[in-house]
Design a protein around this motif. Structure first.
Motif, PDB file in Angstrom:
ATOM      1  N   THR A 171       0.660  -1.386  -0.077  1.00 16.98           N
ATOM      2  CA  THR A 171      -0.135   0.151   0.165  1.00 16.98           C
ATOM      3  C   THR A 171       1.226   1.362   0.187  1.00 16.98           C
ATOM      4  O   THR A 171       0.232   2.566   0.193  1.00 16.98           O
ATOM      5  N   VAL A 172       2.649   1.126  -0.342  1.00 15.76           N
ATOM      6  CA  VAL A 172       2.865   2.470  -0.078  1.00 15.76           C
ATOM      7  C   VAL A 172       2.716   3.051  -1.054  1.00 15.76           C
ATOM      8  O   VAL A 172       2.373   1.990  -2.197  1.00 15.76           O
ATOM      9  N   LYS A 173       2.768   4.263  -1.029  1.00 16.05           N
ATOM     10  CA  LYS A 173       3.117   5.618  -2.318  1.00 16.05           C
ATOM     11  C   LYS A 173       4.327   6.070  -2.385  1.00 16.05           C
ATOM     12  O   LYS A 173       4.055   6.342  -3.614  1.00 16.05           O
ATOM     13  N   SER A 174       4.859   5.817  -1.669  1.00 13.97           N
ATOM     14  CA  SER A 174       6.767   6.695  -1.525  1.00 13.97           C
ATOM     15  C   SER A 174       7.134   5.788  -3.309  1.00 13.97           C
ATOM     16  O   SER A 174       6.865   4.565  -2.690  1.00 13.97           O
ATOM     17  N   GLY A 175       7.836   6.842  -3.563  1.00 19.69           N
ATOM     18  CA  GLY A 175       8.550   6.491  -4.379  1.00 19.69           C
ATOM     19  C   GLY A 175      10.288   5.448  -3.967  1.00 19.69           C
ATOM     20  O   GLY A 175      10.513   3.991  -4.537  1.00 19.69           O
ATOM     21  N   ILE A 176      10.200   5.041  -2.850  1.00 24.03           N
ATOM     22  CA  ILE A 176      11.572   4.710  -1.847  1.00 24.03           C
ATOM     23  C   ILE A 176      11.112   3.730  -1.028  1.00 24.03           C
ATOM     24  O   ILE A 176      10.208   4.208   0.261  1.00 24.03           O
ATOM     25  N   ILE A 177      11.379   3.010  -0.660  1.00 27.59           N
ATOM     26  CA  ILE A 177      11.311   1.536   0.307  1.00 27.59           C
ATOM     27  C   ILE A 177      12.420   1.861   1.463  1.00 27.59           C
ATOM     28  O   ILE A 177      13.565   0.929   0.741  1.00 27.59           O
ATOM     29  N   VAL A 178      12.946   1.865   3.124  1.00 23.66           N
ATOM     30  CA  VAL A 178      13.985   1.883   3.442  1.00 23.66           C
ATOM     31  C   VAL A 178      13.859   0.419   4.230  1.00 23.66           C
ATOM     32  O   VAL A 178      12.341   0.675   4.848  1.00 23.66           O
ATOM     33  N   GLN A 179      14.114  -0.910   4.045  1.00 22.28           N
ATOM     34  CA  GLN A 179      13.625  -2.043   4.983  1.00 22.28           C
ATOM     35  C   GLN A 179      14.589  -2.228   6.219  1.00 22.28           C
ATOM     36  O   GLN A 179      15.581  -2.202   5.293  1.00 22.28           O
ATOM     37  N   CYS A 180      14.158  -1.341   7.077  1.00 18.18           N
ATOM     38  CA  CYS A 180      14.924  -2.101   8.289  1.00 18.18           C
ATOM     39  C   CYS A 180      14.357  -2.757   9.109  1.00 18.18           C
ATOM     40  O   CYS A 180      13.401  -2.936   9.608  1.00 18.18           O
ATOM     41  N   GLY A 181      15.164  -3.657   8.998  1.00 21.41           N
ATOM     42  CA  GLY A 181      15.218  -5.446   9.130  1.00 21.41           C
ATOM     43  C   GLY A 181      16.161  -5.786   8.538  1.00 21.41           C
ATOM     44  O   GLY A 181      17.582  -5.825   8.345  1.00 21.41           O
TER      45      GLY A 181
END
Ligand code: SF4
Length: 370
Positions: A119-129
């Motif tokens: 559902t994320v709208k932003s162009g960049i996902i930073v995955q902290c995991g």
């Protein structure tokens, strides 16, 4: 019912790795330099103190005033850079409180993060995991940029099995459907019928309407599922290096020291541990259990940072913390998250053919919920 059989090598060695091409740290490549934003000031100033005071309020039970001036400049810089980069931070429940409570936009267990990633709208996902989580986000968001602050963040479960191993299992048990825990590489997800998390494992196994199911790679989660269903389970020999260290003796010692203490455990723990627990559930179920029951004193038999995160939210519940840390989750730190946003580092890629097949397995799980 007892488990039908466990397959896999006896010793997985020390090959717990994230992405093998993890780049040399602290070195900025020419490509990173070309897309870099200016590195923000990281000084502790009255302005930083004012701007982050509301965030310190969330974590003051678990982060001391002495530590905060070292964290707050990073937190302020990360939150500002997220806006500049149109980025969103997803954080797993095992991330440390300054990440979980102060820079994450979305937090949760693997299932929650997988669903939110769609559902994320932003162009960049930073995955902290860890790396398999970032891969899952990329699989579900093929057109977005997915970054992981340290791609060496692996997982002993994900490292225990390959796509080729799944193909061999299918040859040995023709026609038997295969369920993969999300703690697996994209390569493995591409070979299985459906994925599951510890929140929905029993529901996923039963949804297949098959008398026998291959469940991989966690032998302990497989045993837990087998204890909750009539479906015959064939397991793989993988284990989580954090949860397999707990013992039934350890839990009995907690109870002898305080007979009123409540003990809740994650199903990646061995059966003798789960036999001693008052409640067994995924990280999300454990958190909800503490929120709803509000026990006076509780031992959370899982990765240690989760108890800190719950403690920050519920200061009047006394947490007994058996401190088993996941060394892979702990590779993610504030300075590395900042570098991720400044240099757009380290981008996660998945072969489009593998991603397409893996997406079917993950989406089949997500759709079960609806
Ligand atoms: S806690 Fe266990 S299952 Fe989770 S990432 Fe670490 S090694 Fe993998």
């Amino acid at each position: 019912m007892p488990i039908a059989g466990i397959y896999g090598p006896d010793d997985f060695g020390n090959s717990v790795q994230g992405h093998p091409a993890a780049q040399a740290r602290n070195r900025v490549s020419p490509a990173e330099r070309a897309r870099a934003l200016p590195m923000p000031s990281l000084e502790w100033t009255p302005e930083v103190e004012r701007a982050t005071a509301h965030l310190y309020d969330r974590v003051k039970n678990v982060i001391s005033p002495v530590e905060w001036p070292f964290m707050a400049p990073y937190i302020k810089a990360i939150n500002e850079l997220k806006k500049t980069r149109d980025a969103v931070i997803l954080a797993h429940n095992y991330q440390t409180p300054e990440i979980f409570h102060c820079v994450a936009d979305i937090s949760g267990d693997s299932l929650q993060l997988a669903i939110e990633a769609t559902t994320v709208k932003s162009g960049i996902i930073v995955q902290c995991g860890v790396h398999f989580m970032a891969e899952t986000s990329k699989i579900l968001n093929p057109h977005k940029t997915v970054l992981i602050p340290d791609s060496r963040a692996g997982c002993s479960l994900a490292s225990s099995i390959t796509g080729a191993d799944v193909r061999l299992l299918r040859e040995r048990f023709p026609g038997v459907p295969v369920v993969a825990y999300v703690n697996t590489s994209a390569d493995v997800k591409a070979e299985v019928d459906i994925c599951c998390t510890s929140s929905n494992a029993v529901q996923v196994v039963e949804s297949l309407n098959a008398p026998t199911v291959i469940f991989l790679p966690d032998q302990y989660l497989a045993k837990y599922v087998a204890s909750q269903t009539d479906v015959k389970i064939i397991a793989w020999k993988g284990a989580c290096e954090v949860h397999e260290r707990f013992t039934g003796d350890e839990l009995r010692a907690y109870r002898e020291a305080d007979p009123t203490v409540q003990i809740i455990a994650h199903p990646e723990c061995p059966p003798d541990v789960l036999a001693e627990a008052d409640f067994t559930g995924s990280t999300a179920h454990m958190i909800n259990w503490v929120r709803n029951k509000h026990p006076k004193r509780v031992v959370m038999i899982t990765e240690c940072s989760m108890a800190d995160n719950v403690q920050a939210e519920l200061p009047d519940v006394e947490m007994v913390r058996p401190c088993n840390l996941c060394p892979h989750m702990k590779r993610i730190t504030l300075p590395k998250i900042l570098d991720s946003l400044v240099y757009l580092r380290e981008e996660v890629t998945v072969d489009p053919l593998i991603a397409g097949k893996a997406r079917r397995s993950v989406e089949r799980m997500i759709n079960l919920r609806n």
